[in-house]
Motif scaffolding. Structure first.
Motif, PDB file in Angstrom:
ATOM      1  N   ASN A  33       0.996  -1.279  -0.224  1.00 11.78           N
ATOM      2  CA  ASN A  33       0.149   0.096   0.142  1.00 11.78           C
ATOM      3  C   ASN A  33       0.789   1.081  -0.031  1.00 11.78           C
ATOM      4  O   ASN A  33       1.700   1.313   1.022  1.00 11.78           O
ATOM      5  CB  ASN A  33      -0.943   0.112   1.278  1.00 11.78           C
ATOM      6  CG  ASN A  33      -1.772  -1.352   1.131  1.00 11.78           C
ATOM      7  OD1 ASN A  33      -2.296  -1.810   0.037  1.00 11.78           O
ATOM      8  ND2 ASN A  33      -1.614  -1.752   2.174  1.00 11.78           N
ATOM      9  N   VAL A  34       0.589   2.791  -0.415  1.00 14.03           N
ATOM     10  CA  VAL A  34       1.011   3.374  -0.654  1.00 14.03           C
ATOM     11  C   VAL A  34       0.229   4.825  -0.237  1.00 14.03           C
ATOM     12  O   VAL A  34      -1.241   4.521  -0.597  1.00 14.03           O
ATOM     13  CB  VAL A  34       1.665   3.967  -2.059  1.00 14.03           C
ATOM     14  CG1 VAL A  34       2.147   4.960  -2.059  1.00 14.03           C
ATOM     15  CG2 VAL A  34       2.868   2.796  -2.427  1.00 14.03           C
ATOM     16  N   VAL A  35       0.180   5.438   0.848  1.00 16.73           N
ATOM     17  CA  VAL A  35      -0.098   6.271   1.438  1.00 16.73           C
ATOM     18  C   VAL A  35       0.677   7.544   1.388  1.00 16.73           C
ATOM     19  O   VAL A  35       1.735   8.072   1.466  1.00 16.73           O
ATOM     20  CB  VAL A  35      -0.937   6.593   2.812  1.00 16.73           C
ATOM     21  CG1 VAL A  35      -1.637   7.898   3.368  1.00 16.73           C
ATOM     22  CG2 VAL A  35      -1.139   5.380   3.390  1.00 16.73           C
ATOM     23  N   ILE A  36       0.036   8.967   0.550  1.00 13.85           N
ATOM     24  CA  ILE A  36       0.384  10.223   0.398  1.00 13.85           C
ATOM     25  C   ILE A  36      -0.485  10.623   0.424  1.00 13.85           C
ATOM     26  O   ILE A  36      -0.903  11.281   0.486  1.00 13.85           O
ATOM     27  CB  ILE A  36       0.126  10.223  -1.318  1.00 13.85           C
ATOM     28  CG1 ILE A  36       0.384   9.432  -1.981  1.00 13.85           C
ATOM     29  CG2 ILE A  36       0.543  11.670  -1.672  1.00 13.85           C
ATOM     30  CD1 ILE A  36       0.348   8.903  -3.884  1.00 13.85           C
ATOM     31  N   SER A  37       0.292  11.958   1.946  1.00  7.58           N
ATOM     32  CA  SER A  37      -0.206  12.883   2.175  1.00  7.58           C
ATOM     33  C   SER A  37      -0.322  13.963   2.242  1.00  7.58           C
ATOM     34  O   SER A  37       1.564  14.022   1.583  1.00  7.58           O
ATOM     35  CB  SER A  37      -0.147  12.473   3.927  1.00  7.58           C
ATOM     36  OG  SER A  37       0.942  12.462   3.786  1.00  7.58           O
ATOM     37  N   LYS A  44      -1.071  15.644  -4.444  1.00  3.19           N
ATOM     38  CA  LYS A  44      -0.874  14.254  -4.141  1.00  3.19           C
ATOM     39  C   LYS A  44      -1.867  13.568  -4.963  1.00  3.19           C
ATOM     40  O   LYS A  44      -1.841  12.687  -6.207  1.00  3.19           O
ATOM     41  CB  LYS A  44      -1.816  14.446  -2.607  1.00  3.19           C
ATOM     42  CG  LYS A  44      -0.501  14.818  -1.695  1.00  3.19           C
ATOM     43  CD  LYS A  44      -1.945  14.604  -0.171  1.00  3.19           C
ATOM     44  CE  LYS A  44      -3.639  15.535  -0.514  1.00  3.19           C
ATOM     45  NZ  LYS A  44      -3.459  17.339  -0.508  1.00  3.19           N
ATOM     46  N   SER A  48      -0.591  10.729  -7.771  1.00  2.00           N
ATOM     47  CA  SER A  48      -1.474   9.297  -7.424  1.00  2.00           C
ATOM     48  C   SER A  48      -2.233   8.743  -9.219  1.00  2.00           C
ATOM     49  O   SER A  48      -2.109   8.101  -9.638  1.00  2.00           O
ATOM     50  CB  SER A  48      -2.471   8.991  -6.368  1.00  2.00           C
ATOM     51  OG  SER A  48      -3.908  10.312  -6.720  1.00  2.00           O
ATOM     52  N   ASP A  99      -8.986   8.572  -3.798  1.00  3.46           N
ATOM     53  CA  ASP A  99      -7.771   9.726  -3.316  1.00  3.46           C
ATOM     54  C   ASP A  99      -9.320  10.634  -3.041  1.00  3.46           C
ATOM     55  O   ASP A  99     -10.264  10.315  -2.338  1.00  3.46           O
ATOM     56  CB  ASP A  99      -8.166  10.756  -5.582  1.00  3.46           C
ATOM     57  CG  ASP A  99      -7.636  12.380  -5.435  1.00  3.46           C
ATOM     58  OD1 ASP A  99      -7.304  12.061  -4.383  1.00  3.46           O
ATOM     59  OD2 ASP A  99      -7.681  13.197  -5.955  1.00  3.46           O
ATOM     60  N   PHE A 101      -8.322  11.434   0.631  1.00  2.00           N
ATOM     61  CA  PHE A 101      -9.468  10.217   1.701  1.00  2.00           C
ATOM     62  C   PHE A 101     -10.151  11.629   3.152  1.00  2.00           C
ATOM     63  O   PHE A 101     -10.417  11.584   3.435  1.00  2.00           O
ATOM     64  CB  PHE A 101      -8.812   9.860   1.982  1.00  2.00           C
ATOM     65  CG  PHE A 101      -8.345   8.500   3.037  1.00  2.00           C
ATOM     66  CD1 PHE A 101      -8.334   9.111   4.622  1.00  2.00           C
ATOM     67  CD2 PHE A 101      -9.651   7.413   3.101  1.00  2.00           C
ATOM     68  CE1 PHE A 101      -8.742   8.064   5.667  1.00  2.00           C
ATOM     69  CE2 PHE A 101      -9.525   7.071   4.221  1.00  2.00           C
ATOM     70  CZ  PHE A 101      -9.390   7.037   5.175  1.00  2.00           C
TER      71      PHE A 101
END
Length: 106
Positions: A33-37, A44, A48, A99, A101
């Motif tokens: 998993n990848v979380v972009i913040s 972002k 993505s 997207d 989130f």
């Protein structure tokens, strides 16, 4: 892709090594998993979508959703009994991009 295309020069503080790893298909193949913040306007969504496009170029299918509308669709699917079908459809693509989130958490 060139450095300028990925925005390394725009002050986004992107780690070239991490981006390089994400542009290869290994993280998708390994079910990571990848979380972009980041703050609003930092790219972002752009990043993505770039990762999603790269995944497609590597032969993967991608499922992209904005989380707010997706949650509404899931509630409707739950209410009308089609939730299992919808969850199955969401899980078919090797890459699921959710997207905005944080926008749903307000």
């Amino acid at each position: 892709m060139s450095s300028a295309v990925l925005g390394y020069l725009s002050g986004r503080n992107l780690d070239r090594a991490v981006i390089g790893e994400l542009l290869s298909p290994a993280w998708i193949q390994n079910h990571l998993n990848v979380v972009i913040s980041g703050s609003t306007g930092t790219g972002k969504t752009w990043l993505s979508c770039t990762l999603g496009m790269q995944a497609v170029q590597n032969g993967f299918s991608v499922n992209y959703h904005r989380l707010g509308p997706l949650l509404e669709e899931l509630q409707i699917a739950h209410d009308d009994g089609s939730i299992v079908r919808m969850r199955n459809a969401l899980s078919k693509a090797p890459l699921l991009i959710l997207d905005d989130f944080g926008a749903t958490m307000r």
